[in-house]
Write an enzyme that holds these catalytic residues in place. Structure first.
Site, short mmCIF file in Angstrom:
data_model
loop_
_atom_site.label_atom_id
_atom_site.label_comp_id
_atom_site.label_asym_id
_atom_site.label_seq_id
_atom_site.Cartn_x
_atom_site.Cartn_y
_atom_site.Cartn_z
N CYS A 150 44.73 40.52 43.58
CA CYS A 150 44.64 39.12 44.04
C CYS A 150 45.49 39.00 45.30
O CYS A 150 45.74 39.99 45.98
CB CYS A 150 45.04 38.15 42.94
SG CYS A 150 46.73 38.34 42.33
N ASN A 189 49.74 38.90 43.58
CA ASN A 189 50.05 39.79 42.45
C ASN A 189 51.11 39.18 41.53
O ASN A 189 51.93 39.88 40.94
CB ASN A 189 50.49 41.18 42.95
CG ASN A 189 50.54 42.26 41.87
OD1 ASN A 189 51.31 43.20 41.96
ND2 ASN A 189 49.73 42.14 40.84
N CYS A 232 50.02 35.96 39.77
CA CYS A 232 49.30 35.04 38.87
C CYS A 232 48.05 35.70 38.27
O CYS A 232 48.06 36.14 37.12
CB CYS A 232 48.91 33.75 39.60
SG CYS A 232 50.33 32.80 40.21
N ARG A 233 46.97 35.75 39.05
CA ARG A 233 45.70 36.19 38.49
C ARG A 233 45.68 37.67 38.11
O ARG A 233 45.31 38.02 36.97
CB ARG A 233 44.55 35.91 39.49
CG ARG A 233 44.27 34.43 39.65
CD ARG A 233 43.39 34.18 40.87
NE ARG A 233 44.11 34.50 42.10
CZ ARG A 233 43.59 34.44 43.32
NH1 ARG A 233 42.32 34.09 43.47
NH2 ARG A 233 44.31 34.71 44.38
N SER A 234 46.06 38.55 39.04
CA SER A 234 45.93 39.98 38.71
C SER A 234 46.89 40.46 37.62
O SER A 234 46.49 41.29 36.78
CB SER A 234 45.99 40.87 39.96
OG SER A 234 47.21 40.75 40.64
N ASP A 260 42.38 30.25 42.28
CA ASP A 260 43.80 30.56 42.42
C ASP A 260 44.62 29.42 41.82
O ASP A 260 44.59 28.31 42.33
CB ASP A 260 44.11 30.72 43.91
CG ASP A 260 45.53 31.20 44.14
OD1 ASP A 260 46.35 31.13 43.20
OD2 ASP A 260 45.81 31.65 45.26
P1 4NP Z 1 47.81 35.07 42.92
O1 4NP Z 1 48.36 33.61 43.29
O2 4NP Z 1 47.11 35.59 44.16
O3 4NP Z 1 46.86 34.82 41.80
O4 4NP Z 1 49.00 35.91 42.52
C1 4NP Z 1 49.12 33.36 44.43
C2 4NP Z 1 50.47 33.66 44.43
C3 4NP Z 1 51.23 33.39 45.55
C4 4NP Z 1 50.64 32.83 46.67
C5 4NP Z 1 49.31 32.54 46.67
C6 4NP Z 1 48.54 32.81 45.55
N1 4NP Z 1 51.43 32.54 47.81
O5 4NP Z 1 50.88 32.01 48.80
O6 4NP Z 1 52.64 32.85 47.84
#
Ligand code: 4NP
Length: 149
Positions: free
Chosen positions: A7, A10, A12-14, A121
């Site tokens: 993602c 790294n 939340c989703r992954s 997201d």
């Molecule tokens: P992820 O979520 O891609 O599912 O881990 C996010 C985590 C952090 C950010 C964006 C999405 N960020 O912009 O810091």
């Protein structure tokens, strides 16, 4: 078989998908390895987001010890299949591919009839956004494992 789920951050989703996949693989005694990464370097070395940890815990999965890392071109050599959580991740991974073999390893985690969709997201929303995403990731993880069998 080695799988990598990717993602943006790294955190939340992954990592949630990694935890879910590990659980399925253990339950079904499958010879599959899983790791996760982010296309960005925003959260390298960090544990998953507290909301992701709490949501996974609610469903009996402990992801608290995972650490964020950034996707690298070397991952094309280390993994058989690389799954992107959304279109943006997919584009970013493909842009690092060195050849056709690399490109052919990249898939959408949310794939229906060979069409890719975005796993939403949850990072920018509130805590309540994490459970529906977790549930979606559970369904998609079952599908991914089924497709590999
Ligand atoms: P992820 O979520 O891609 O599912 O881990 C996010 C985590 C952090 C950010 C964006 C999405 N960020 O912009 O810091």
């Amino acid at each position: 078989m080695k799988l990598l789920v990717v993602c943006l951050g790294n955190i939340c989703r992954s990592p949630m998908a990694e935890g879910i996949l590990r659980k399925i693989i253990t339950e079904q005694n499958l010879n599959i390895e899983v790791d996760s990464a982010g296309t960005s370097d925003y959260h390298v070395g960090e544990h998953p987001d507290n909301r992701a940890i709490a949501t996974a815990k609610k469903f009996g999965i402990d992801i608290s010890s995972l650490r964020g890392r950034q996707f690298t071109t070397g991952d094309f050599d280390r993994f058989d299949r690389i799954y992107a959580m959304d279109r943006e991740n997919y584009k970013n991974i493909i842009s690092l591919a060195r050849n056709t073999e690399d490109r052919e390893k990249v898939f959408y985690f949310y794939n229906v009839n060979n069409e890719g969709f975005d796993v939403p997201d949850p990072w920018f929303g509130g805590h309540e956004g994490f459970t529906p995403v977790f549930k979606l990731l559970e369904n998609l993880s079952e599908q991914v494992i089924q497709d590999l069998k």
